[in-house]
Design an enzyme around this catalytic site. Sequence first.
Site, mmCIF file in Angstrom:
data_model
loop_
_atom_site.group_PDB
_atom_site.id
_atom_site.type_symbol
_atom_site.label_atom_id
_atom_site.label_comp_id
_atom_site.label_asym_id
_atom_site.label_seq_id
_atom_site.Cartn_x
_atom_site.Cartn_y
_atom_site.Cartn_z
ATOM 1 N N HIS A 182 6.256 -1.243 -15.574
ATOM 2 C CA HIS A 182 7.534 -1.424 -14.892
ATOM 3 C C HIS A 182 8.654 -0.726 -15.659
ATOM 4 C CE1 HIS A 182 5.000 -4.812 -13.597
ATOM 5 N NE2 HIS A 182 5.707 -4.844 -12.481
ATOM 6 N N ALA B 293 0.858 -1.183 0.000
ATOM 7 C CA ALA B 293 0.000 0.000 0.000
ATOM 8 C C ALA B 293 0.894 1.233 0.000
ATOM 9 C CB ALA B 293 -0.903 -0.003 1.226
ATOM 10 N N GLU B 294 0.966 1.909 -1.146
ATOM 11 C CA GLU B 294 1.952 2.980 -1.298
ATOM 12 C C GLU B 294 1.624 4.223 -0.464
ATOM 13 O OE1 GLU B 294 0.811 1.134 -3.750
ATOM 14 O OE2 GLU B 294 2.624 0.086 -4.380
#
Lengths: 327, 334
Positions: free
Chosen positions: A129, A59-60
């Site tokens: 990414h 959870a950023e």
Amino acid sequence: MAVKTYLEAIREGMRDEMRRDDRVMIFGEDVGFKGGVFGVTEGLQREFGEWRVMDSPLAESCIVGVCIGAAFNGMRPIAEIQFQDFILPGVDQIVSEAAKIRYRSNDDWNMPLVIRAPFGGGVHGALYHSQSIEAMFCGVPGLRVVVPSNPYDAKGMLVAAIRDPDPVLYFEHKKAYRSIRGEVPDHEYTVPLDRVRVVREGRDIVIFTYGLMVDTAVQAAERLAPDGFSVSVVDLRSLRPLDRQGIVESARRCGKVLIAQEANLAVSVSSEVSAIVAEECFEYLDAPVMRIGGPEVPAMPFAKPLEDAYLVDVDKLESKLRRLAEY
Amino acid sequence: MVVANRAARAIAGIDADTLRAMYRHMLRSRMLDERIWLLNRQGLVRFWVSGMGQEAIQVALGMHVRPGHDWVAPYYRDLALTLVLGMTPRDQLLAAMAKADDPNTGGRQMPAHFGCRRLNIITTGSVVATQFIHAAGIALASKIRGEDAVTVVTTGEGATSEGDFHEALNFAATHSLAVVFVVEDNGLAISVPTSKQMPTPNVSDRATGYGIPGVVVDGTDPVASYLVCGEAVARARAGKGPTLIDAKVPRLTSHSSDDDQRRYRTAEALETDRTHDCLGRFAARLGEQGMLSARDEEAMRAKLLAEMDVATAQAEAASDPDPESVLLHVLGDA
């Protein structure tokens, strides 16, 4: 002096500061036992324990927010966001909170916080990414945004970022982790967070760039040498604030400016550097400012031909450089 | 008012001095709040967001906090809480009038954006729910250093729909951090009632999902609130982890000075809220117990009124921020 990889230099910077200052801690996904998905924090939990090198929930906002809280309470946290692409759920905490804490409290509070995140493509990371979204943060007063391009700077700038009293976004090019090597002193040192570095001296053209593209730019510059073109390469290092004076000096001396970056060009670091050159160097220019970067598509695709088409490589940079040289 | 023949010594184990002190804190906050509304209507305060009706739970919570040792992450209705912790009417009037010496923000933020480093009250912005995660991080730092400090964090129930609320509960519960989560639940996110915000009537029902105690309390009852907050703070201080308190309170004013709740609330709802005002009911209760006479209460009011008058005059006379200071304090010196 020992030769180390970019990744080892980053790890060493954190390790040395954690030995020196027990307020320094690391918080992020998989940073603990596993040592991070790229191995940057490998061995650090073994040395400093589970609380100072701590695995976060996935959870950023929690990662950034917990680090902000810990910094309020006297710690010097380093948040690791696994990929820069995943930083977005944490942006409210970065932009609405961390960046504004000193200003909104009228200097009663400050926010000594480092947020590390790998960015960039060329590793078959596809859309989520591979991104270079640093420009999103470069327009936010109250933040520092830095990108080291080599192991010496990687360690020295990280140490400086940890000691800095304000939030620093420290972006690492993931392809540089093991491909870029260089000499790194064992002793304690810092590198300023707001100065360009002239990587290669030249008289005719200057390339402003940052991150892994610095290496690409040096290779392209060397290809023009046999034809008598002398090309300077300047590593911006700090994207916010930009070293205005350093940029102006090189632009005026060379008279031709190319700005190269991996990110797409619209409203980017290259836009801001162009504006500085236009404002301060008009009478010194022998050609229009030129830029090269990623195309205006949402992000870098996965398939090799598509990835190659997206990326700026030495050939593309050389060709752009020749156009500018011949202008 | 019924007056008992003999003064009781305590209610539910809370001694008379503490109860009187709590009443005074509540009254002081109410009178300051009313003063700021007045100044708003006079054009001297450009914006206000009130805590009226929520004083009991805030004072009850504040009584258990050790200012400067424990940590507080407040939200914008916590006027009473900041006063209990040691901020003053003068401080908050300087903020309301956006003066240079406003200790919260130096006139940079809207009024009621609290913060005071000396008292470990963290600086707060306008984005709701971000403070929950800060509270968890503050408590993590205390735990890392082995300190017994407790972190209390407050909010309205509207902000509990934000992801940060859940991320904070999840993290604080996972690591048994010393956090007390207090929801000052007035049943309205500006105009949207609880029934349209969440599937359960009580925010505290969510505690089950995080494996921590969730408690509903009448946030207008200072005695019940004092006991519940005391237990939660003690539990946190003992290293047993967080508690989620859902304190039911009325909203006696519109959301803010720029809002008119008569446009979206019925006259009956507004009247029901008025009958749930904590202040008059607590005065009556203390009176019944012989702990606070009508004369005592009048004297208390007179003293506080004088304090408000002095503080108002001081704040009005204070300097505005220097325009050139707009550029200061973006970054510090490395």
